[in-house]
Enzyme design. Sequence first.
Site, PDB file in Angstrom:
ATOM      1  N   SER A 101       0.824  -1.216   0.000  1.00  0.00           N
ATOM      2  CA  SER A 101       0.000   0.000   0.000  1.00  0.00           C
ATOM      3  C   SER A 101       0.860   1.269   0.000  1.00  0.00           C
ATOM      4  CB  SER A 101      -0.897   0.022   1.235  1.00  0.00           C
ATOM      5  OG  SER A 101      -1.577   1.249   1.279  1.00  0.00           O
ATOM      6  N   GLN A 102       0.451   2.213  -0.841  1.00  0.00           N
ATOM      7  CA  GLN A 102       1.126   3.522  -0.896  1.00  0.00           C
ATOM      8  C   GLN A 102       0.422   4.529   0.020  1.00  0.00           C
ATOM      9  OE1 GLN A 102       3.704   4.619  -2.611  1.00  0.00           O
ATOM     10  NE2 GLN A 102       4.072   3.168  -4.255  1.00  0.00           N
ATOM     11  N   THR A 142      -9.698  -1.145   1.981  1.00  0.00           N
ATOM     12  CA  THR A 142      -9.469  -1.521   0.596  1.00  0.00           C
ATOM     13  C   THR A 142      -9.805  -3.007   0.426  1.00  0.00           C
ATOM     14  OG1 THR A 142      -7.903  -1.371  -1.222  1.00  0.00           O
ATOM     15  CG2 THR A 142      -6.950  -1.826   0.932  1.00  0.00           C
ATOM     16  N   LYS A 175     -14.379  -3.394   1.393  1.00  0.00           N
ATOM     17  CA  LYS A 175     -15.220  -2.202   1.202  1.00  0.00           C
ATOM     18  C   LYS A 175     -16.703  -2.457   1.452  1.00  0.00           C
ATOM     19  CE  LYS A 175     -11.987  -0.081  -1.980  1.00  0.00           C
ATOM     20  NZ  LYS A 175     -11.733   0.480  -3.292  1.00  0.00           N
ATOM     21  N   ASN A 228     -14.922   3.200   1.311  1.00  0.00           N
ATOM     22  CA  ASN A 228     -13.462   3.122   1.407  1.00  0.00           C
ATOM     23  C   ASN A 228     -12.913   4.034   2.493  1.00  0.00           C
ATOM     24  OD1 ASN A 228     -13.657   5.653   0.218  1.00  0.00           O
ATOM     25  ND2 ASN A 228     -11.863   5.347  -1.071  1.00  0.00           N
ATOM     26  N   ASP A 238     -13.644   6.867  -4.024  1.00  0.00           N
ATOM     27  CA  ASP A 238     -12.993   6.314  -5.224  1.00  0.00           C
ATOM     28  C   ASP A 238     -13.483   7.011  -6.498  1.00  0.00           C
ATOM     29  OD1 ASP A 238     -11.347   4.470  -4.001  1.00  0.00           O
ATOM     30  OD2 ASP A 238     -12.810   2.845  -4.103  1.00  0.00           O
ATOM     31  N   GLY A 251     -16.138  -4.130  -7.272  1.00  0.00           N
ATOM     32  CA  GLY A 251     -16.362  -3.035  -6.329  1.00  0.00           C
ATOM     33  C   GLY A 251     -15.910  -1.690  -6.867  1.00  0.00           C
ATOM     34  N   LEU A 278      -7.041   1.360 -13.569  1.00  0.00           N
ATOM     35  CA  LEU A 278      -7.230   1.742 -12.164  1.00  0.00           C
ATOM     36  C   LEU A 278      -6.134   1.134 -11.284  1.00  0.00           C
ATOM     37  CD1 LEU A 278     -10.061   2.453 -13.326  1.00  0.00           C
ATOM     38  CD2 LEU A 278     -11.004   1.824 -11.113  1.00  0.00           C
ATOM     39  N   GLY A 325      -3.380   3.944 -12.192  1.00  0.00           N
ATOM     40  CA  GLY A 325      -4.253   4.494 -11.158  1.00  0.00           C
ATOM     41  C   GLY A 325      -3.577   5.217 -10.008  1.00  0.00           C
TER      42      GLY A 325
HETATM   43  P1  NDP Z   1     -13.085  -6.851  -7.415  1.00  0.00           P
HETATM   44  O1  NDP Z   1     -12.423  -8.075  -6.902  1.00  0.00           O
HETATM   45  O2  NDP Z   1     -14.310  -6.329  -6.761  1.00  0.00           O
HETATM   46  O3  NDP Z   1     -13.485  -7.078  -8.978  1.00  0.00           O
HETATM   47  C1  NDP Z   1     -12.585  -7.673  -9.850  1.00  0.00           C
HETATM   48  C2  NDP Z   1     -13.096  -7.578 -11.290  1.00  0.00           C
HETATM   49  O4  NDP Z   1     -12.042  -8.018 -12.145  1.00  0.00           O
HETATM   50  C3  NDP Z   1     -14.312  -8.444 -11.574  1.00  0.00           C
HETATM   51  O5  NDP Z   1     -15.119  -7.781 -12.522  1.00  0.00           O
HETATM   52  C4  NDP Z   1     -13.664  -9.715 -12.193  1.00  0.00           C
HETATM   53  O6  NDP Z   1     -14.527 -10.377 -13.099  1.00  0.00           O
HETATM   54  C5  NDP Z   1     -12.526  -9.097 -12.959  1.00  0.00           C
HETATM   55  N1  NDP Z   1     -11.372  -9.979 -13.204  1.00  0.00           N
HETATM   56  C6  NDP Z   1     -10.552 -10.540 -12.285  1.00  0.00           C
HETATM   57  N2  NDP Z   1      -9.545 -11.193 -12.901  1.00  0.00           N
HETATM   58  C7  NDP Z   1      -9.741 -11.062 -14.237  1.00  0.00           C
HETATM   59  C8  NDP Z   1      -9.049 -11.520 -15.404  1.00  0.00           C
HETATM   60  N3  NDP Z   1      -7.946 -12.251 -15.290  1.00  0.00           N
HETATM   61  N4  NDP Z   1      -9.527 -11.155 -16.629  1.00  0.00           N
HETATM   62  C9  NDP Z   1     -10.642 -10.419 -16.750  1.00  0.00           C
HETATM   63  N5  NDP Z   1     -11.352  -9.962 -15.676  1.00  0.00           N
HETATM   64  C10 NDP Z   1     -10.905 -10.276 -14.429  1.00  0.00           C
HETATM   65  O7  NDP Z   1     -11.921  -5.741  -7.467  1.00  0.00           O
HETATM   66  P2  NDP Z   1     -12.102  -4.139  -7.403  1.00  0.00           P
HETATM   67  O8  NDP Z   1     -13.229  -3.779  -8.301  1.00  0.00           O
HETATM   68  O9  NDP Z   1     -12.150  -3.688  -6.002  1.00  0.00           O
HETATM   69  O10 NDP Z   1     -10.699  -3.637  -8.009  1.00  0.00           O
HETATM   70  C11 NDP Z   1     -10.427  -3.718  -9.395  1.00  0.00           C
HETATM   71  C12 NDP Z   1      -9.104  -3.028  -9.699  1.00  0.00           C
HETATM   72  O11 NDP Z   1      -9.184  -1.626  -9.427  1.00  0.00           O
HETATM   73  C13 NDP Z   1      -7.927  -3.564  -8.882  1.00  0.00           C
HETATM   74  O12 NDP Z   1      -6.805  -3.653  -9.733  1.00  0.00           O
HETATM   75  C14 NDP Z   1      -7.715  -2.474  -7.841  1.00  0.00           C
HETATM   76  O13 NDP Z   1      -6.378  -2.420  -7.406  1.00  0.00           O
HETATM   77  C15 NDP Z   1      -8.079  -1.230  -8.643  1.00  0.00           C
HETATM   78  N6  NDP Z   1      -8.490  -0.086  -7.789  1.00  0.00           N
HETATM   79  C16 NDP Z   1      -7.706   1.041  -7.797  1.00  0.00           C
HETATM   80  C17 NDP Z   1      -8.040   2.140  -7.038  1.00  0.00           C
HETATM   81  C18 NDP Z   1      -7.157   3.366  -7.079  1.00  0.00           C
HETATM   82  O14 NDP Z   1      -7.322   4.238  -6.219  1.00  0.00           O
HETATM   83  N7  NDP Z   1      -6.266   3.483  -8.044  1.00  0.00           N
HETATM   84  C19 NDP Z   1      -9.231   2.144  -6.181  1.00  0.00           C
HETATM   85  C20 NDP Z   1     -10.017   0.932  -6.270  1.00  0.00           C
HETATM   86  C21 NDP Z   1      -9.623  -0.145  -7.035  1.00  0.00           C
HETATM   87  P3  NDP Z   1     -15.590 -11.488 -12.590  1.00  0.00           P
HETATM   88  O15 NDP Z   1     -16.809 -10.731 -12.120  1.00  0.00           O
HETATM   89  O16 NDP Z   1     -15.861 -12.283 -13.816  1.00  0.00           O
HETATM   90  O17 NDP Z   1     -14.906 -12.267 -11.500  1.00  0.00           O
END
Ligand code: NDP
Length: 279
Positions: free
Chosen positions: A17-18, A64, A68, A89, A105, A133, A218, A242
């Site tokens: 975490s940053q 995180t 969440k 968050n 977010d 999420g 992201l 992100g």
């Molecule tokens: P979730 O675990 O809630 O959702 C993950 C999503 O990714 C689902 O839609 C899942 O699909 C999909 N997925 C997972 N693996 C794969 C793959 N190999 N190929 C295609 N689709 C895939 O995670 P979050 O929504 O919380 O986070 C998503 C990203 O956003 C993360 O990388 C997180 O670090 C980043 N993030 C960055 C933030 C920032 O401040 N920069 C803030 C919040 C998040 P399925 O439904 O089919 O399982």
Amino acid sequence: MTRPDRYAVFGHPIKHSQSPRIHALFAAQTGQDLIYTAEDVPPERFESQVREFFDGGGRGLNCTVPLKELAWRLADSRSERAERARAVNTLALRDDGSVFGDNTDGIGLLRDLRDNLGLNLAGARILILGAGGATRGILAPLLAERPARLVIANRTVATAETLAAEFGDLGPVEGCGFAALAGHRFDLILNATAASLSGELPPLPADALAPGGSCYDLAYASEPTPFARWGREKHAVVSADGIGMLVEQAAEAFLLWRGVRPETRPVIETLEAERRAAK
Ligand code: NDP
């Protein structure tokens, strides 16, 4: 002598975490006396750790992955944007001892896209990859910018369709699977899947990015993510990760806790310089 106020980010895992670095930079910049730490908290210990933290004098928490939704459930009251996202968050201890939940977010992403990167979302064709999420948190603020269309593509198609139906009152949003993207072009593609975390690229068509379009992952990492590299190969005008969103959502949490909004640009620049130096 008064002790500094305590804050923390809870997540699982949390090692990279940053957030402690970002909040230390904010505190130095605004002259605020506080301590911010990162704690590895598995979901089954979340509620007891939150209670312990606040009972022990903690003032605010970030939550995180994968906490969440649990944070949303735990909060005694919530902001409208957290309610809409059904995810929290940021938790803040109120003077009456109750816990308030917010979701910063979406506004964090919007500030980075619009204010830092200069992208105009009004009338744009936007594609979001992933329906987890993070997508929940960013849909309302993106739709408020009045894009021409917003498509959510997800591996599990039903999740994308359900999400689109839930937010359909806010604008032109559709849900589909990756295969249905063939033949469609987008001005902005956002990667909100967790694929980058395992070094993978979501299966999107090679010609999905319209000429003059931009890409935004992201996720963030020390190296450019596969999706950020894909954007560069496709001549995206902007292809960013992100880190800016992370700093912007943190600034919004800092404002809620401390009543002061730190300047984000110097903090983003510092983190980017540190990332370059670490290579
Ligand atoms: P979730 O675990 O809630 O959702 C993950 C999503 O990714 C689902 O839609 C899942 O699909 C999909 N997925 C997972 N693996 C794969 C793959 N190999 N190929 C295609 N689709 C895939 O995670 P979050 O929504 O919380 O986070 C998503 C990203 O956003 C993360 O990388 C997180 O670090 C980043 N993030 C960055 C933030 C920032 O401040 N920069 C803030 C919040 C998040 P399925 O439904 O089919 O399982």
